[in-house]
Design a protein around this motif. Structure first.
Motif, PDB file in Angstrom:
ATOM      1  N   VAL A 119       0.836  -1.204   0.000  1.00 38.71           N
ATOM      2  CA  VAL A 119       0.000   0.000   0.000  1.00 38.71           C
ATOM      3  C   VAL A 119       0.870   1.252   0.000  1.00 38.71           C
ATOM      4  O   VAL A 119       0.584   2.226  -0.708  1.00 38.71           O
ATOM      5  CB  VAL A 119      -0.983  -0.015   1.199  1.00 38.71           C
ATOM      6  CG1 VAL A 119      -1.657   1.337   1.363  1.00 38.71           C
ATOM      7  CG2 VAL A 119      -2.024  -1.100   1.019  1.00 38.71           C
TER       8      VAL A 119
ATOM      9  N   THR B  83      -3.363   3.585  -2.559  1.00 37.72           N
ATOM     10  CA  THR B  83      -4.669   2.920  -2.619  1.00 37.72           C
ATOM     11  C   THR B  83      -5.355   3.129  -3.956  1.00 37.72           C
ATOM     12  O   THR B  83      -6.073   2.251  -4.436  1.00 37.72           O
ATOM     13  CB  THR B  83      -5.574   3.428  -1.484  1.00 37.72           C
ATOM     14  OG1 THR B  83      -5.690   4.846  -1.584  1.00 37.72           O
ATOM     15  CG2 THR B  83      -5.021   3.047  -0.128  1.00 37.72           C
ATOM     16  N   LYS B  84      -5.160   4.291  -4.586  1.00 39.78           N
ATOM     17  CA  LYS B  84      -5.819   4.564  -5.861  1.00 39.78           C
ATOM     18  C   LYS B  84      -5.340   3.610  -6.948  1.00 39.78           C
ATOM     19  O   LYS B  84      -6.136   3.046  -7.701  1.00 39.78           O
ATOM     20  CB  LYS B  84      -5.575   6.012  -6.281  1.00 39.78           C
ATOM     21  CG  LYS B  84      -6.321   6.408  -7.517  1.00 39.78           C
ATOM     22  CD  LYS B  84      -6.130   7.869  -7.829  1.00 39.78           C
ATOM     23  CE  LYS B  84      -6.909   8.249  -9.073  1.00 39.78           C
ATOM     24  NZ  LYS B  84      -6.711   9.650  -9.411  1.00 39.78           N
TER      25      LYS B  84
ATOM     26  N   LEU C 111      -3.944   0.675  -6.506  1.00 39.45           N
ATOM     27  CA  LEU C 111      -4.384  -0.682  -6.164  1.00 39.45           C
ATOM     28  C   LEU C 111      -5.855  -0.882  -6.512  1.00 39.45           C
ATOM     29  O   LEU C 111      -6.263  -1.950  -6.968  1.00 39.45           O
ATOM     30  CB  LEU C 111      -4.144  -0.970  -4.686  1.00 39.45           C
ATOM     31  CG  LEU C 111      -2.680  -1.137  -4.271  1.00 39.45           C
ATOM     32  CD1 LEU C 111      -2.578  -1.310  -2.760  1.00 39.45           C
ATOM     33  CD2 LEU C 111      -2.064  -2.325  -4.978  1.00 39.45           C
ATOM     34  N   ARG C 112      -6.685   0.147  -6.312  1.00 45.76           N
ATOM     35  CA  ARG C 112      -8.102   0.073  -6.666  1.00 45.76           C
ATOM     36  C   ARG C 112      -8.257  -0.106  -8.174  1.00 45.76           C
ATOM     37  O   ARG C 112      -9.079  -0.897  -8.651  1.00 45.76           O
ATOM     38  CB  ARG C 112      -8.820   1.328  -6.192  1.00 45.76           C
ATOM     39  CG  ARG C 112     -10.326   1.213  -6.260  1.00 45.76           C
ATOM     40  CD  ARG C 112     -11.035   2.452  -5.729  1.00 45.76           C
ATOM     41  NE  ARG C 112     -10.398   3.000  -4.543  1.00 45.76           N
ATOM     42  CZ  ARG C 112     -10.068   4.286  -4.396  1.00 45.76           C
ATOM     43  NH1 ARG C 112     -10.311   5.139  -5.350  1.00 45.76           N
ATOM     44  NH2 ARG C 112      -9.504   4.708  -3.279  1.00 45.76           N
TER      45      ARG C 112
END
Length: 78
Positions: free
Chosen positions: A17, A22-23, A25-26
């Motif tokens: 992470v 997070t963006k 990974l999303r």
């Protein structure tokens, strides 16, 4: 003894992470989900195509011949 504990998995996830955010990974998750959805659809389409290949096919040459014979009989009566 040689397995990975829950704490090691948590630490690895935190590092991932921190590296990617997070963006990103999303986005990767949604792309992966879309790819799986497309794969499943392609597999179902392929199975449907196989089923259609083995379905009995109506012989159109007989229908054309009977239509031609009917037209010839009608013309000969005139």
């Amino acid at each position: 003894m040689g397995g990975i504990s829950i704490w090691q998995v948590v630490i690895i996830l935190l590092i991932v992470v921190l590296l990617f955010g997070t963006k990103k990974l999303r986005n990767v998750g949604s792309d992966l989900g879309g790819a799986l959805k497309g794969f499943k659809k392609a597999m179902n389409d392929d199975e449907d195509k196989k089923d259609a290949d083995f379905a009995p096919v109506e012989d159109k040459s007989d229908a054309t011949a009977s239509t031609t014979q009917t037209k010839e009989k009608a013309e000969s009566k005139d």
